[in-house]
Design an enzyme around this catalytic site. Structure first.
Site, PDB file in Angstrom:
ATOM      1  N   ALA A  61     -76.314   9.692  24.165  1.00 48.83           N
ATOM      2  CA  ALA A  61     -76.216   9.822  25.350  1.00 48.83           C
ATOM      3  C   ALA A  61     -75.690   8.442  25.995  1.00 48.83           C
ATOM      4  O   ALA A  61     -75.457   7.431  25.238  1.00 48.83           O
ATOM      5  CB  ALA A  61     -77.738   9.741  25.948  1.00 48.83           C
ATOM      6  N   GLY A 100     -77.933  11.523  20.894  1.00 53.39           N
ATOM      7  CA  GLY A 100     -77.261  12.763  21.755  1.00 53.39           C
ATOM      8  C   GLY A 100     -76.307  13.367  20.852  1.00 53.39           C
ATOM      9  O   GLY A 100     -76.079  14.762  21.269  1.00 53.39           O
ATOM     10  N   GLU A 103     -77.827  15.693  18.156  1.00 52.33           N
ATOM     11  CA  GLU A 103     -78.493  16.718  18.992  1.00 52.33           C
ATOM     12  C   GLU A 103     -77.247  17.689  19.484  1.00 52.33           C
ATOM     13  O   GLU A 103     -77.505  18.873  19.378  1.00 52.33           O
ATOM     14  CB  GLU A 103     -79.323  16.163  20.147  1.00 52.33           C
ATOM     15  CG  GLU A 103     -80.200  15.282  19.533  1.00 52.33           C
ATOM     16  CD  GLU A 103     -81.213  14.811  20.966  1.00 52.33           C
ATOM     17  OE1 GLU A 103     -80.508  13.845  21.564  1.00 52.33           O
ATOM     18  OE2 GLU A 103     -82.299  14.895  20.887  1.00 52.33           O
ATOM     19  N   GLU A 123     -82.458   6.503  18.027  1.00 59.63           N
ATOM     20  CA  GLU A 123     -83.204   6.493  19.416  1.00 59.63           C
ATOM     21  C   GLU A 123     -84.331   5.218  19.439  1.00 59.63           C
ATOM     22  O   GLU A 123     -84.419   4.566  20.431  1.00 59.63           O
ATOM     23  CB  GLU A 123     -83.694   7.668  20.210  1.00 59.63           C
ATOM     24  CG  GLU A 123     -82.605   8.619  20.951  1.00 59.63           C
ATOM     25  CD  GLU A 123     -81.967   9.584  19.640  1.00 59.63           C
ATOM     26  OE1 GLU A 123     -82.326   9.529  18.601  1.00 59.63           O
ATOM     27  OE2 GLU A 123     -81.333  10.624  20.165  1.00 59.63           O
TER      28      GLU A 123
END
Ligand code: 3HC
Ligand code: NAI
Length: 650
Positions: A61, A100, A103, A123
């Site tokens: 992210a 992310g 993911e 993370e």
């Protein structure tokens, strides 16, 4: 140009993300992907390949967006939509698919990696857990304990390991895009696999699970995110996918707002900010093909090993043949250790040793591009070495000192061309510790500074720039809080209480245990050296000197601040504790008792006020330089950001 574009390769749609430098999943990327999904759902190609331009697949992210208001579409919604696509989506992964990015790959129906690719869920390093299905989809694709390992440790894995675990369907042998298109064609001919979110989670025996999680979180100390990551994966096993996704999101949002995550995000960006200076902008470094090291003791050997491991040939000069042989043995010991731990192959080990030579004559350094001096911490000895280097080295060679405390301006002034002298303060063990304090003398040339920074990059070190003063940033702050710890002894605390308070705060070790480990004789010698110049008004605590006078130098002599038995474990030393009371009594100090929080408050305040003095004097350019130094040199808990960051959080 749009950050997400789609091109047809025959009947395969290739969706490309192009958001330099690391293709972070910013709002524009999320929006672009949602549009690409809608378009491909409408046009119905045989399959979709998702790829990235530049150096990496999506690295996570966009962390810079975390402190800003949220903008649609969210990553979880986007990934659910991709997972619901009616055509196969093949993630073609090169570089690092992290957070992310990993993911996103999990939301695709298939994954293929370049042989050099890495994938992981880092993370936890930002005080978070995966927030877009990582803890839910991963244990539905690979063994749950392996999924937890990725989320709890934050360590990425290689393409081959990802393939072995079933995270990658394939590893590309040739061109990644070609292999991904082929995989997409094959996938188009078969039924779509069931979306991970809809699959049942495998059963895992509770006792096995708990034991594995205890092991994985053992090193977390006071950091909460690894425990939260383990709990999130457990939630994912105990609930259906959709429910678990909601639980994961709640946990992620709570952690995003936590002080630990704020601190870890701060230090992430601080580490990328330090080591940048306007002085070297557009300045080319000097060549760095051959390295010289003077002194083959603890530091010289570690520095030589670090340079060799980075592929640089090294010549080490020592005082005499015996010392040269001892230095060579230390270097061989370090490289042998790397071989034993499987970090380098037999062939590489042999190749590194072939690049290493020792000498007793400075003429051996005639071709070196940069020489690092690591001899005794004594100004006269250092000046003799620099005079010899001045005579033997080529004029453009950079001359560096690894001094811990001495005046690098004075060392620079002792050679004919002071502009080529710089401080390179490595930390012990030099082949492991990431921090490199680059000490900047007043006279240094910009391209010499650029060369020092280039060396840091080659050695994969984290460079922090420091001005010249006694101890620079790291040792100056350490000296000042060590002094404060000594005051605390007289004022009412005992060594084990101070160490326990520091460990409870999150430091890996207390200050007294650390001194025992390093050897009390080193500090004693330094104190004796400085005795004549110590300000008469300064409070001086003699306890450490008294211990040394009895021949107790810490762990290596079996006692120091603590006693060390056969097992090497420290236990309280009654003699030292009696000495502490005696010294306080002698000075007429009325000892009081301290809570662990009082002890740490005093040590922290001391670090902060010395840090502020360092900023005021221009020794460090920013609080970030100090925090990065404290976190990486002395194990200040990363999840607290550093002493200067702590001032802002109260
Ligand atoms: N968001 C925003 N910026 C990022 C970023 C991210 N996720 N990752 C890296 N950057 C920036 C860096 O700040 C740096 O900026 P600068 O040039 O202005 O200093 C630039 O990208 C290059 O980064 P590095 O200097 O670190 O480049 P390297 O090549 O050495 O390393 C990397 C690349 C391995 C990708 C490393 O940057 C990294 O580890 N990034 C963080 C990865 C991460 O933690 N991802 C998870 C994010 S949280 C998340 O995804 C939540 C999700 O679950 C919902
Ligand atoms: P050390 O005592 O282990 O090694 C010093 C080496 O220098 C010895 O092998 C000695 O033979 C050699 N030497 C002395 N005079 C020499 C000369 N004239 N020519 C060639 N070689 C000579 O010392 P250590 O710990 O390696 O420290 C070296 C320097 O690094 C010091 O300036 C120290 O302050 C600094 N330093 C030490 C750290 C540590 O943790 N030990 C950390 C960071 C810096």
């Amino acid at each position: 140009m749009s950050v997400v574009t789609t091109q047809m390769h025959g009947n395969i749609a290739v969706v490309t993300i192009d958001n330099p430098p690391v293709n972070a999943a910013s709002q524009a990327v999320r929006q672009g992907l949602m549009e690409a999904l809608h378009a491909t759902e409408a046009s119905q190609p045989a399959a979709v390949v998702l790829t990235c331009a530049g150096r990496t697949f999506v690295a996570g992210a966009d962390i810079r967006e975390f402190d800003k208001p949220f903008l649609e579409p969210g990553l979880p919604e986007l990934l659910n939509a991709i997972e619901g696509a009616t055509r196969p989506w093949v993630a073609a992964i090169h570089g690092t698919a992290l957070g992310g990015g990993c993911e996103l790959a999990l939301a695709c129906s298939h994954r293929i990696g370049a042989a050099t690719a890495k994938i992981g869920l880092p993370e936890v390093n930002l005080g978070l857990i995966p927030g877009a299905g990582g803890t839910v989809r991963m244990p539905r694709l690979i063994a749950p304990i392996e999924a937890a390992r990725l989320a709890v440790t934050g360590k990425p894995i290689s393409a081959s390991e990802a393939h072995k675990l079933g995270l990658f369907d394939a590893v590309a042998e040739g061109e990644l895009l070609d292999a991904a298109i082929q995989l997409a064609k094959d996938a188009a001919a078969k039924p779509l696999p069931a979306p991970l979110l809809t699959r049942d989670a495998p059963e895992v025996d509770r006792a096995t699970w708990d034991a594995a999680m205890a092991k994985l979180t053992a090193k977390a100390r006071g950091q909460t995110s690894p425990h939260e990551a383990a709990a999130a994966v457990r939630d994912a096993l105990d609930h259906d996918g959709v429910t678990a996704l909601g639980l994961e999101r709640e946990r992620f949002m709570r952690l995003k707002a936590s002080p630990q995550s704020a601190a870890l995000r701060y230090i992430f960006f601080a580490e990328r900010m330090v080591g940048k200076t306007p002085h070297t902008k557009g300045v080319a470094p000097r060549p760095l093909a051959e390295i010289g090291v003077v002194g083959g003791g603890t530091m010289g050997a570690g520095i030589a090993a670090a340079a060799l491991l980075a592929g640089l040939p090294v010549t080490m000069v020592e005082r005499d043949t015996d010392a040269a042989n001892a230095g060579a043995a230390r270097v061989e010991g370090i490289l042998g250790g790397s071989l034993k731990r499987g970090l380098i192959s037999e062939t590489k080990h042999a190749a590194l040793l072939a690049k290493f030579t020792t000498a007793t004559d400075y003429a051996a350094l005639a071709k070196a591009d940069l020489v690092i001096e690591a001899v005794f911490e004594d100004m006269d000895v250092k000046k003799q070495v620099f005079a010899a280097l001045d005579a033997a080295c080529k004029p453009e060679a950079v001359l560096a000192s690894n001094t811990s405390y001495l005046d690098v301006n004075e060392i620079a002034a002792s050679v004919r061309e002071p502009a080529r002298v710089v401080g390179l303060h490595f930390f012990s063990p030099a082949h492991i510790m990431k921090l490199l304090e680059i000490v900047v003398p007043e006279t240094v040339a910009d391209d010499v500074l650029a060369t020092a920074l280039a060396l840091a990059k080659t050695l994969r070190k984290l460079p922090v720039l420091a001005g010249v003063c006694d101890g620079f940033i790291a040792n100056r702050i350490m000296t000042s809080y060590r002094r404060e710890a000594d005051y605390l002894l007289e004022d009412g605390a005992l060594p084990y209480e101070i160490d326990a308070a520091m460990r409870a705060y999150g430091m890996p070790m207390g200050i007294f245990e650390m001194q025992d480990l390093a050897g009390l004789d080193i500090g004693w010698a330094a104190r004796k050296r400085r005795a004549a110049t110590r300000p008469a008004h300064q409070r001086y605590v003699e306890i450490a000197d008294r211990i040394c006078e009895q021949g107790h130098f810490g762990r290596k002599t079996g006692q120091g601040w603590y006693l060390y038995g056969e097992d090497g474990k420290p236990t309280r030393n009654p003699e030292v504790e009696a000495l502490v009371l005696e010294e306080a009594d002698r000075k007429g100090i009325r000892r009081q008792s301290f809570e662990a929080s009082d002890i740490m408050a005093r040590i922290l305040a001391c670090m902060q006020s010395e840090g502020q003095a360092i900023l005021d004097e221009g020794i460090a350019a920013s609080p970030q330089d100090i925090d990065v130094t404290m976190v990486n040199a002395f194990g200040f808990p990363r999840w607290k950001g550093g002493p200067m960051f702590q001032r802002t959080t109260g």
